[in-house]
Design an enzyme around this catalytic site. Structure first.
Site, PDB file in Angstrom:
ATOM      1  N   TYR A  17      41.168  38.743  50.993  1.00  0.00           N
ATOM      2  CA  TYR A  17      40.886  39.324  49.640  1.00  0.00           C
ATOM      3  C   TYR A  17      39.586  38.556  49.054  1.00  0.00           C
ATOM      4  O   TYR A  17      38.926  37.970  49.707  1.00  0.00           O
ATOM      5  CB  TYR A  17      42.198  39.493  49.023  1.00  0.00           C
ATOM      6  CG  TYR A  17      41.927  40.275  47.670  1.00  0.00           C
ATOM      7  CD1 TYR A  17      41.646  41.686  48.153  1.00  0.00           C
ATOM      8  CD2 TYR A  17      41.975  40.078  46.364  1.00  0.00           C
ATOM      9  CE1 TYR A  17      41.631  42.647  47.173  1.00  0.00           C
ATOM     10  CE2 TYR A  17      41.416  40.832  45.586  1.00  0.00           C
ATOM     11  CZ  TYR A  17      41.406  42.107  46.026  1.00  0.00           C
ATOM     12  OH  TYR A  17      41.051  43.033  44.760  1.00  0.00           O
TER      13      TYR A  17
ATOM     14  N   ARG B  78      33.653  48.747  39.310  1.00  0.00           N
ATOM     15  CA  ARG B  78      33.650  47.497  38.785  1.00  0.00           C
ATOM     16  C   ARG B  78      34.286  46.476  39.956  1.00  0.00           C
ATOM     17  O   ARG B  78      35.443  46.077  39.733  1.00  0.00           O
ATOM     18  CB  ARG B  78      34.299  47.073  37.498  1.00  0.00           C
ATOM     19  CG  ARG B  78      33.796  45.936  36.629  1.00  0.00           C
ATOM     20  CD  ARG B  78      34.944  44.854  36.337  1.00  0.00           C
ATOM     21  NE  ARG B  78      35.786  44.591  37.771  1.00  0.00           N
ATOM     22  CZ  ARG B  78      36.948  44.200  37.666  1.00  0.00           C
ATOM     23  NH1 ARG B  78      37.831  44.458  36.636  1.00  0.00           N
ATOM     24  NH2 ARG B  78      37.475  43.856  38.871  1.00  0.00           N
TER      25      ARG B  78
ATOM     26  N   LYS C  39      43.876  45.012  49.187  1.00  0.00           N
ATOM     27  CA  LYS C  39      45.020  44.944  48.099  1.00  0.00           C
ATOM     28  C   LYS C  39      46.043  45.649  49.050  1.00  0.00           C
ATOM     29  O   LYS C  39      47.332  44.899  48.841  1.00  0.00           O
ATOM     30  CB  LYS C  39      44.736  46.048  47.162  1.00  0.00           C
ATOM     31  CG  LYS C  39      43.826  45.330  46.099  1.00  0.00           C
ATOM     32  CD  LYS C  39      44.466  44.656  44.794  1.00  0.00           C
ATOM     33  CE  LYS C  39      43.737  43.722  43.919  1.00  0.00           C
ATOM     34  NZ  LYS C  39      44.094  43.699  42.667  1.00  0.00           N
TER      35      LYS C  39
ATOM     36  N   GLU D 109      42.416  50.621  40.711  1.00  0.00           N
ATOM     37  CA  GLU D 109      41.893  49.478  40.801  1.00  0.00           C
ATOM     38  C   GLU D 109      40.229  49.511  40.705  1.00  0.00           C
ATOM     39  O   GLU D 109      39.656  50.231  41.140  1.00  0.00           O
ATOM     40  CB  GLU D 109      42.267  49.031  42.373  1.00  0.00           C
ATOM     41  CG  GLU D 109      41.709  47.948  42.975  1.00  0.00           C
ATOM     42  CD  GLU D 109      42.649  46.471  42.311  1.00  0.00           C
ATOM     43  OE1 GLU D 109      43.579  46.840  41.891  1.00  0.00           O
ATOM     44  OE2 GLU D 109      41.807  45.485  42.175  1.00  0.00           O
ATOM     45  N   ASP D 110      39.914  48.380  39.821  1.00  0.00           N
ATOM     46  CA  ASP D 110      38.284  48.079  39.876  1.00  0.00           C
ATOM     47  C   ASP D 110      37.587  49.246  39.196  1.00  0.00           C
ATOM     48  O   ASP D 110      36.507  49.553  39.972  1.00  0.00           O
ATOM     49  CB  ASP D 110      37.920  47.367  41.220  1.00  0.00           C
ATOM     50  CG  ASP D 110      38.097  46.178  41.432  1.00  0.00           C
ATOM     51  OD1 ASP D 110      38.894  45.464  40.426  1.00  0.00           O
ATOM     52  OD2 ASP D 110      37.814  45.413  42.314  1.00  0.00           O
TER      53      ASP D 110
ATOM     54  N   ASP E  48      46.170  47.230  37.951  1.00  0.00           N
ATOM     55  CA  ASP E  48      46.106  46.128  38.368  1.00  0.00           C
ATOM     56  C   ASP E  48      45.092  45.064  37.715  1.00  0.00           C
ATOM     57  O   ASP E  48      45.673  43.986  37.066  1.00  0.00           O
ATOM     58  CB  ASP E  48      46.038  45.869  39.830  1.00  0.00           C
ATOM     59  CG  ASP E  48      46.468  44.315  40.005  1.00  0.00           C
ATOM     60  OD1 ASP E  48      47.567  43.986  39.931  1.00  0.00           O
ATOM     61  OD2 ASP E  48      45.577  43.756  40.806  1.00  0.00           O
ATOM     62  N   ASP E  49      43.965  45.731  37.145  1.00  0.00           N
ATOM     63  CA  ASP E  49      43.004  44.670  36.671  1.00  0.00           C
ATOM     64  C   ASP E  49      43.364  44.319  35.064  1.00  0.00           C
ATOM     65  O   ASP E  49      43.299  43.279  34.657  1.00  0.00           O
ATOM     66  CB  ASP E  49      41.677  45.405  36.514  1.00  0.00           C
ATOM     67  CG  ASP E  49      41.284  45.887  38.088  1.00  0.00           C
ATOM     68  OD1 ASP E  49      41.017  44.852  38.805  1.00  0.00           O
ATOM     69  OD2 ASP E  49      40.912  47.208  38.059  1.00  0.00           O
TER      70      ASP E  49
ATOM     71  N   ASN F 160      36.325  36.657  39.390  1.00  0.00           N
ATOM     72  CA  ASN F 160      35.989  36.711  40.658  1.00  0.00           C
ATOM     73  C   ASN F 160      34.796  37.169  41.001  1.00  0.00           C
ATOM     74  O   ASN F 160      34.134  37.706  40.021  1.00  0.00           O
ATOM     75  CB  ASN F 160      37.204  37.598  41.041  1.00  0.00           C
ATOM     76  CG  ASN F 160      38.637  36.693  40.998  1.00  0.00           C
ATOM     77  OD1 ASN F 160      38.482  35.556  41.160  1.00  0.00           O
ATOM     78  ND2 ASN F 160      39.818  37.671  40.833  1.00  0.00           N
TER      79      ASN F 160
HETATM   80  P1  NAD Z   1      35.106  44.173  32.420  1.00  0.00           P
HETATM   81  O1  NAD Z   1      33.726  44.389  32.877  1.00  0.00           O
HETATM   82  O2  NAD Z   1      35.913  45.042  31.904  1.00  0.00           O
HETATM   83  O3  NAD Z   1      34.913  42.862  31.334  1.00  0.00           O
HETATM   84  C1  NAD Z   1      33.923  41.970  31.141  1.00  0.00           C
HETATM   85  C2  NAD Z   1      34.069  41.633  29.653  1.00  0.00           C
HETATM   86  O4  NAD Z   1      32.879  40.403  29.830  1.00  0.00           O
HETATM   87  C3  NAD Z   1      33.224  42.456  28.750  1.00  0.00           C
HETATM   88  O5  NAD Z   1      34.052  42.200  27.311  1.00  0.00           O
HETATM   89  C4  NAD Z   1      31.946  41.668  28.383  1.00  0.00           C
HETATM   90  O6  NAD Z   1      31.373  42.007  27.102  1.00  0.00           O
HETATM   91  C5  NAD Z   1      32.114  40.335  28.592  1.00  0.00           C
HETATM   92  N1  NAD Z   1      31.086  39.546  28.679  1.00  0.00           N
HETATM   93  C6  NAD Z   1      29.962  39.888  29.602  1.00  0.00           C
HETATM   94  N2  NAD Z   1      29.084  39.046  29.768  1.00  0.00           N
HETATM   95  C7  NAD Z   1      29.349  38.063  28.470  1.00  0.00           C
HETATM   96  C8  NAD Z   1      28.775  36.859  28.091  1.00  0.00           C
HETATM   97  N3  NAD Z   1      27.800  36.385  28.590  1.00  0.00           N
HETATM   98  N4  NAD Z   1      29.680  36.210  27.245  1.00  0.00           N
HETATM   99  C9  NAD Z   1      30.837  36.716  26.913  1.00  0.00           C
HETATM  100  N5  NAD Z   1      31.343  37.690  27.266  1.00  0.00           N
HETATM  101  C10 NAD Z   1      30.783  38.288  28.309  1.00  0.00           C
HETATM  102  O7  NAD Z   1      35.865  43.474  33.550  1.00  0.00           O
HETATM  103  P2  NAD Z   1      37.213  42.878  33.690  1.00  0.00           P
HETATM  104  O8  NAD Z   1      38.100  43.807  34.340  1.00  0.00           O
HETATM  105  O9  NAD Z   1      37.954  42.280  32.268  1.00  0.00           O
HETATM  106  O10 NAD Z   1      36.995  41.435  34.874  1.00  0.00           O
HETATM  107  C11 NAD Z   1      36.516  40.376  34.052  1.00  0.00           C
HETATM  108  C12 NAD Z   1      36.395  39.422  35.329  1.00  0.00           C
HETATM  109  O11 NAD Z   1      37.722  39.042  35.464  1.00  0.00           O
HETATM  110  C13 NAD Z   1      35.814  39.671  36.465  1.00  0.00           C
HETATM  111  O12 NAD Z   1      35.202  38.882  37.181  1.00  0.00           O
HETATM  112  C14 NAD Z   1      37.133  39.966  37.464  1.00  0.00           C
HETATM  113  O13 NAD Z   1      36.981  39.640  38.733  1.00  0.00           O
HETATM  114  C15 NAD Z   1      38.047  39.115  36.837  1.00  0.00           C
HETATM  115  N6  NAD Z   1      39.312  39.120  37.131  1.00  0.00           N
HETATM  116  C16 NAD Z   1      40.344  38.278  37.538  1.00  0.00           C
HETATM  117  C17 NAD Z   1      41.482  38.505  37.831  1.00  0.00           C
HETATM  118  C18 NAD Z   1      42.343  37.302  38.264  1.00  0.00           C
HETATM  119  O14 NAD Z   1      41.822  36.226  38.299  1.00  0.00           O
HETATM  120  N7  NAD Z   1      43.531  37.448  38.590  1.00  0.00           N
HETATM  121  C19 NAD Z   1      42.025  39.716  37.628  1.00  0.00           C
HETATM  122  C20 NAD Z   1      41.347  40.740  37.261  1.00  0.00           C
HETATM  123  C21 NAD Z   1      39.869  40.297  36.874  1.00  0.00           C
END
Ligand code: NAD
Length: 550
Positions: free
Chosen positions: A101, A154, A172, A243-244, A266-267, A406
């Protein structure tokens, strides 16, 4: 019982049997099986054990020069012999999770069209409109219980990877089987290829998706609906994990389907539960109650808002009103702090828009809001810089710094940075793994807020209870259970999640807690067992070779 299953399923013989990854044992087929199933001559003479095979596989695996090559090796093994593949992962969970993963799966997705060897799972494209139910019948298994589906828009923090996103549902589902023992024969990874807006992929001669821009609007919704109807008609008890998906679709699809079928995202929800569990354990280090925290999120997408919503419901359980709870969660997105005066806010952010003068940068937001914890879910590497971490340490005895984006390259800061800049005070968690850090003679072990702590166990609980829907209460129960599994010895090292080596035990507990909620909420179709954990254990797939009987 186990032998019966194999007997009924197996209609394969000789070479064909060796090419079925669910039944193949390679050199471990016994002499008797070789006689009965036409295998003599097709294998080297020595009959080996699975332990011998693990030894050979590990020798090969460790000889690979880089992580992507390790991924390709494991993928090949997955295609040849699933039992051995799962034995290997389960026995080397901490070593292999980052390969199967995040982060390596992200690289594998980017290279999908170049690495492609053999199909896994199913693809339905925008060109298949009207045919999905018919095509779905091409899948050989009649008892699919868990589907993970993506539209590739995404992928981790890597953006739109179109049909290349298939690595994610495959990965997954491997974790469902490895971490919680969902029978791999009952899982199905699916990619809805609705096109991509990624120019580089569209121009790549080896890209394997359809060459068109993304479907939007009704045409998109109709395709997803056709898929959902076809999947639930063929497998009425199936759990569908979204997912994603990008957040222009993810929130809407979740709302549309969560009360209609057995589905979750899941996200949004899995991340929320793993982050909430991290907060509960972090509070065991920092002291204080959840309802006394003020949390500042960088990123207000699926992950951020999902975490915020679950924290709000957890704070309500602890006695705050919804309004009070929301005021303890603040968000910064790419345009600045999410405040009431803004006219550009998407619907999912509105409930977290509070009264405040507009603030455009994160550092000023920290100074003004004085959070006890910052949670990075922005996909913006380096956005937790020295200044922000030092300010957090000035404001708090033990600041919570969660850099959850991530893959590793997208994390808001590294574990090393968080510990050094805070002089070891930060309680740190990340989305992708970081190595332990030595600081002034102490070893600090960063916790990985990996969704794999939650979704496999949750899925197993749903499968066992045959829950009709997946509810917020199930995620809250999963988060509490996960936090409870963190030992004092983990906390002493700064680790706010249990060791991945214990993940199957943890998943069992989570599955039992989730099934309990399903029964309590009247959502379970399966009769309630006397001993839920025992029933959960019985359902768990173990990667051992079963005798193949005529
Ligand atoms: P998303 O695209 O839905 O949201 C991203 C957010 O970040 C948006 O609100 C955007 O406006 C904001 N953003 C972008 N650039 C920015 C900046 N310069 N300053 C402030 N905010 C900014 O994506 P998501 O599904 O919310 O996922 C976001 C991140 O979280 C990804 O990298 C994903 O891999 C990670 N994630 C981690 C886990 C985990 O660790 N368990 C789980 C899910 C997602």
């Amino acid at each position: 019982m186990a032998d019966e299953t194999v007997r009924k399923q197996n209609k394969k013989y000789g070479q064909e049997l060796l090419h079925d990854p669910l039944l193949n044992k390679g050199t471990a087929f016994t002499d008797r099986e070789r006689n009965e199933w036409g295998l003599h001559g097709l294998l080297p003479p020595r009959v080996t054990t699975i332990e011998d095979q693990v030894m050979r596989a590990m020798e090969n695996y460790r000889a690979k020069p880089n992580d992507l090559e390790k991924y390709i090796f494991l993928d090949g093994l997955h295609d040849r012999n699933e039992t051995l593949y799962y034995r290997l992962i389960i026995d080397h969970m901490e070593e292999m999770m980052p390969i199967v993963y995040t982060p390596t799966v992200g690289k594998a997705c980017q290279e999908f069209g170049h690495l492609y060897r053999r199909g896994r799972g199913m693809f339905f494209s925008a060109l298949d409109r009207g045919n999905i139910a018919r095509f779905l019948r091409n899948w050989p298994a009649d008892d699919v219980r868990v589907i993970v589906v993506t539209d590739g828009e995404r992928i981790l923090g890597l953006g739109d990877l179109g049909a290349n996103g298939m690595g994610i549902p495959v990965g997954k589902l491997s974790l469902y089987s490895a971490c919680a023992g969902i029978d791999p024969a009952k899982t199905l990874p699916i990619t809805l290829d609705v096109g991509t807006n990624n120019r580089e992929l569209l121009d790549d001669p080896l890209y394997l998706g359809i060459r068109r821009n993304r479907l939007r609007g009704d045409a998109y919704d109709d395709l997803v609906e056709e898929f959902v109807q076809a999947a639930t008609a063929r497998w009425p008890r199936v759990l569908i994990q979204f997912e994603d998906f990008a957040n222009i679709n993810s929130f809407r699809l979740l709302e549309k389907y969560r009360h209609r079928i057995c589905a979750f995202n899941d996200d949004i929800q899995g991340t929320a539960a793993v982050a909430l569990a991290g907060l509960y354990s972090a509070l065991r280090i920092t002291g204080g109650r959840l309802i006394d925290q003020r949390l500042l999120f960088l990123g207000a997408g699926g992950a951020g808002i999902g975490i915020g919503e679950l924290i709000v419901s957890a704070m309500q359980v602890e006695g705050l009103s919804e309004d009070e709870a929301r005021k303890r969660c603040w968000f910064v997105d790419s345009k600045g702090v999410v405040v009431k005066g803004r006219s550009d806010l998407q619907a999912h952010k509105l409930a977290f828009a509070h009264d405040m003068e507009p603030v455009s940068d994160f550092m000023t937001a920290i100074r003004e809001l004085k959070p006890t914890g910052i949670i990075g879910v922005s996909g913006m590497p380096g956005s937790f810089n020295r200044e922000t971490v030092q300010e957090m340490s000035r404001l708090n005895q033990r600041p919570m710094v969660f850099a959850l984006s991530n893959p590793t390259s997208k994390a808001e800061c590294t574990a090393e940075d968080a510990y050094r800049w805070s002089a070891g005070k930060a309680v740190f968690a990340s989305g992708s793994p970081f190595a332990p850090v030595e600081l002034e003679g102490k070893t600090l072990v960063p916790g990985q807020g990996n969704n794999a702590y939650i979704f496999p166990g949750l899925g197993l609980g749903v499968v066992v209870s045959q829950a009709r829907h997946v509810t917020d209460e199930m995620f809250a129960a999963a988060a509490r259970t996960l936090a409870f599994e963190v030992a004092e010895s983990d906390l002493a090292m700064g680790r706010i999640y249990p060791s991945l080596a214990r993940i199957r035990e943890v998943s069992l507990e989570i599955a039992a807690a989730v099934a309990r909620v399903a029964y309590d909420q009247g959502l379970a179709e399966a009769p309630e067992p006397e001993d839920i954990p025992a029933r959960v254990r019985e359902e768990m797939f173990e990667p051992v070779y079963k005798r193949l009987a005529l």
